[in-house]
Each structure stands twice: as C-alpha cells, then as structure tokens.
Scaffold this active site. Sequence first.
Site, mmCIF file in Angstrom:
data_model
loop_
_atom_site.group_PDB
_atom_site.id
_atom_site.type_symbol
_atom_site.label_atom_id
_atom_site.label_comp_id
_atom_site.label_asym_id
_atom_site.label_seq_id
_atom_site.Cartn_x
_atom_site.Cartn_y
_atom_site.Cartn_z
ATOM 1 N N LYS A 90 0.835 -1.214 0.000
ATOM 2 C CA LYS A 90 0.000 0.000 0.000
ATOM 3 C C LYS A 90 0.867 1.262 0.000
ATOM 4 O O LYS A 90 1.910 1.305 0.637
ATOM 5 C CB LYS A 90 -0.893 0.004 1.249
ATOM 6 C CG LYS A 90 -1.840 -1.188 1.306
ATOM 7 C CD LYS A 90 -2.529 -1.285 2.646
ATOM 8 C CE LYS A 90 -1.553 -1.533 3.773
ATOM 9 N NZ LYS A 90 -2.200 -1.737 5.078
ATOM 10 N N THR A 103 -7.719 9.701 8.937
ATOM 11 C CA THR A 103 -7.299 8.450 8.289
ATOM 12 C C THR A 103 -7.061 7.342 9.314
ATOM 13 O O THR A 103 -6.372 6.369 9.022
ATOM 14 C CB THR A 103 -5.997 8.672 7.486
ATOM 15 O OG1 THR A 103 -5.034 9.267 8.372
ATOM 16 C CG2 THR A 103 -6.216 9.558 6.282
ATOM 17 N N GLY A 145 -7.396 4.089 10.926
ATOM 18 C CA GLY A 145 -8.009 2.802 10.568
ATOM 19 C C GLY A 145 -8.060 2.505 9.085
ATOM 20 O O GLY A 145 -8.729 1.553 8.669
ATOM 21 N N THR A 146 -7.325 3.264 8.262
ATOM 22 C CA THR A 146 -7.376 2.990 6.813
ATOM 23 C C THR A 146 -6.922 1.564 6.476
ATOM 24 O O THR A 146 -7.566 0.873 5.703
ATOM 25 C CB THR A 146 -6.485 3.974 6.003
ATOM 26 O OG1 THR A 146 -5.187 4.013 6.611
ATOM 27 C CG2 THR A 146 -7.074 5.359 5.939
ATOM 28 N N GLY A 147 -5.803 1.153 7.083
ATOM 29 C CA GLY A 147 -5.237 -0.157 6.756
ATOM 30 C C GLY A 147 -6.172 -1.293 7.155
ATOM 31 O O GLY A 147 -6.402 -2.233 6.387
ATOM 32 N N CYS A 148 -6.729 -1.196 8.372
ATOM 33 C CA CYS A 148 -7.649 -2.248 8.855
ATOM 34 C C CYS A 148 -8.885 -2.320 7.969
ATOM 35 O O CYS A 148 -9.327 -3.403 7.573
ATOM 36 C CB CYS A 148 -8.111 -1.950 10.283
ATOM 37 S SG CYS A 148 -6.762 -1.770 11.448
HETATM 38 N N1 LIG Z 1 -4.985 10.026 1.696
HETATM 39 C C1 LIG Z 1 -5.410 8.969 0.997
HETATM 40 N N2 LIG Z 1 -6.199 9.127 -0.087
HETATM 41 C C2 LIG Z 1 -6.638 8.068 -0.799
HETATM 42 N N3 LIG Z 1 -6.332 6.795 -0.502
HETATM 43 C C3 LIG Z 1 -5.543 6.561 0.569
HETATM 44 C C4 LIG Z 1 -5.038 7.633 1.380
HETATM 45 N N4 LIG Z 1 -4.301 7.104 2.391
HETATM 46 C C5 LIG Z 1 -4.345 5.771 2.226
HETATM 47 N N5 LIG Z 1 -5.083 5.432 1.131
HETATM 48 C C6 LIG Z 1 -5.394 4.077 0.669
HETATM 49 O O1 LIG Z 1 -5.910 3.373 1.789
HETATM 50 C C7 LIG Z 1 -5.461 2.024 1.795
HETATM 51 C C8 LIG Z 1 -4.720 1.778 3.117
HETATM 52 O O2 LIG Z 1 -3.419 2.326 2.965
HETATM 53 P P1 LIG Z 1 -2.439 2.834 4.079
HETATM 54 O O3 LIG Z 1 -1.102 2.924 3.402
HETATM 55 O O4 LIG Z 1 -2.981 4.066 4.704
HETATM 56 O O5 LIG Z 1 -2.528 1.662 5.108
HETATM 57 P P2 LIG Z 1 -1.890 1.564 6.533
HETATM 58 O O6 LIG Z 1 -0.702 2.443 6.612
HETATM 59 O O7 LIG Z 1 -1.678 0.122 6.813
HETATM 60 O O8 LIG Z 1 -2.990 2.123 7.481
HETATM 61 P P3 LIG Z 1 -2.860 2.299 9.069
HETATM 62 O O9 LIG Z 1 -2.047 3.540 9.244
HETATM 63 O O10 LIG Z 1 -4.292 2.404 9.465
HETATM 64 O O11 LIG Z 1 -2.151 1.093 9.609
HETATM 65 C C9 LIG Z 1 -4.579 1.868 0.562
HETATM 66 O O12 LIG Z 1 -5.344 1.318 -0.499
HETATM 67 C C10 LIG Z 1 -4.159 3.291 0.238
HETATM 68 O O13 LIG Z 1 -3.869 3.478 -1.129
HETATM 69 C C1 LIG Z 2 -6.257 -2.455 17.577
HETATM 70 C C2 LIG Z 2 -5.581 -1.814 16.421
HETATM 71 N N1 LIG Z 2 -5.263 -2.557 15.349
HETATM 72 C C3 LIG Z 2 -4.656 -1.985 14.290
HETATM 73 C C4 LIG Z 2 -4.359 -0.642 14.276
HETATM 74 C C5 LIG Z 2 -3.632 -0.020 13.081
HETATM 75 O O1 LIG Z 2 -4.313 1.004 12.516
HETATM 76 C C6 LIG Z 2 -4.716 0.124 15.425
HETATM 77 N N2 LIG Z 2 -4.455 1.460 15.491
HETATM 78 N N3 LIG Z 2 -5.322 -0.490 16.473
#
Ligand SMILES: Nc1ncnc2c1ncn2[C@@H]1O[C@H](COP(=O)(O)OP(=O)(O)OP(=O)(O)O)[C@@H](O)[C@H]1O
Ligand SMILES: Cc1ncc(CO)c(N)n1
Length: 277
Positions: A181, A215, A217-220
Amino acid sequence: MTEPTRNKIFKALTIAGSDSGGGAGIQADLKTFQELGVYGMSALTAVTAQNTLGVQGVYPLEADAVTAQLDSIGTDLTPDAVKTGMLFSSGLILAVAEKVSQYGWDHLVVDPVMVAKGGSPLLQQEAVQALIRYLLPLALAVTPNIPEAEILSGMKISGMADRETAARLIHAMGPRYVVLKGGHVDEDSPMVTDLVFDGEKFTYWESPRVATQHTHGTGCTYSAALTAELAQHKTVPEAIQTAKAFIHAAIEDGLNIGSGHGPTNHFAYQNRMRGRR
Ligand SMILES: Nc1ncnc2c1ncn2[C@@H]1O[C@H](COP(=O)(O)OP(=O)(O)OP(=O)(O)O)[C@@H](O)[C@H]1O
Ligand SMILES: Cc1ncc(CO)c(N)n1
C-alpha cells in the site's frame, strides 16, 4: 421436521485487537464486513485503550484465550475468509498459525500491523520473524504499508523499483499476493499508488490522494474489505477493486470526531451505492 432451506450467508472472521475508539482493529473490521453484506466474527488478540489522539494502553490476551476463541469458531462456524490484524507477540502468532492450518482457512489475508499511526508499537520487534516464518506462508494475500514492507523485506524502499524488489522478497516468503500500500509515501503527490504482485506480474492501483487528517483505521478497513469480498468467493483482483472503492469513499467522507485523527467513514461506500450522497 425438515430443516428450512437456508440462504447462503457468507461469513468472515477477523483475528485482531480491539480499538476502544472504534475506528481501527476489530471494530473497523466488523463494521466493514457488515457494510459489505458479510456476517462478521471475531477472535480478540488484545485490548487497546485508544482514541483519535493515540494509543493510551495495550493489554494482550493469553495465547490460550485466542486458541479457545478460534476453536469455538472452527468447530462450529466455518468462515469463508479470515483476516489477521494486530497480533502483538510471537506467542499469539504461533497460536493463530496453528489454528489457521488446523482448520484449513486458506482464504487468509494477513495485514502485518506493526505500529499505530501515532507510533505506538502493536507488534513486538522479536515477533516479526514469527510472522514471516509461520503466518506469511499461509496467506493468500499480505497487505503491508511501506514501513511494514521495509521491515519484512529488510530493505529500505525509496522508489518504485525498490517497491517491486521488496514485493518480490515478500512474495518469496509464501503469500500468493503481495499488496503493497502506498498511503504512507509521496504525501505531496496527487495520487496514491498501491502495488500488487502475484508472483508473475505487477499491477498498479492508482487513486486520487484525499487531503485529510481523518485516516485512523485505513489499513484495517482496507484489508477487511478485501476479506469480505474474498468471503463472497471473489478473486483477489476483483476483491481489490471493491476494497479500493470502499476505502476511497471511507477516506473521502472521513469523520471529524474526536480532537485528533478521526476515523474513516464505514457508511460512505454503501451511502453512495444507495444514492444517499
Ligand atoms: N490520503 C489517501 N487518499 C486516498 N487513498 C488513501 C489515502 N491514504 C491511504 N489510502 C489508501 O488506503 C489504503 C490503506 O493504505 P495505508 O497505506 O494508509 O494503510 P496503513 O498504513 O496500513 O494504514 P494504518 O495507518 O491504518 O495502519 C490503501 O489502499 C491506500 O492506497
Ligand atoms: C487495535 C488496532 N489494530 C490496528 C491498528 C492499526 O491502525 C490500530 N491502530 N489499532
């Protein structure tokens, strides 16, 4: 009496930590499953005291407690797809890997959660090797962000060529798809680019970058959307298509609640589908 015919209900399981603030972790996963029409189940690995300002406490569960939850699910409710999030320690990773293998849960998405956005560790450093050794070989897809990919691959990533090299290295650890990502890089760029590697070819998923601080929780949320689609027997590329639309809408309509980084909006995708926005 004959049993009534049951409509097929697709079921997804998340094995992850609780976020008391509701934007990430188990809460984000279950909300996403529900919004995508999938019955959600959960096995908790840890409780976090957390809000939009950061992580105030981390309380991991005993491995036995995780094993017991997975046995309760595995002996009664067969999930169509499973995801892992925060796993915290090598002991918990081992417990999860053992049960995933035992029950043959092969539609597995591993989100290798390591650090929360504010910098709090959600995985102990010495657990990275257990993740690589025991869990990645079981994964259909692994979804690292760039810092996680650097730790897994053991290399510094600075350009697209590096991302491809890192994706190859992670693919060699066993997952069938690597979804690298791009949310954390090129924050001045107007586009966000995720890279997907299936062992043969690279696919780039580009979307406009949303300028927002909400943003959390984007990854989850993204990996949960992927899992919900896989639970409905979609292929990985099809699941990515919907998961990208889901996360994009959720980020675009991010929630300005709390006084820090607000959560993404889990209602947004379906609101758009229903023409409510
Ligand atoms: N500002 C943004 N605008 C559009 N898409 C985004 C943005 N930030 C993240 N994404 C998308 O959201 C999804 C999650 O990506 P991200 O890289 O934020 O995950 P992450 O770092 O694991 O998240 P977290 O910080 O919650 O652990 C990906 O598909 C990414 O392309
Ligand atoms: C419990 C939990 N899982 C994953 C993440 C990563 O976003 C978080 N902030 N908290």
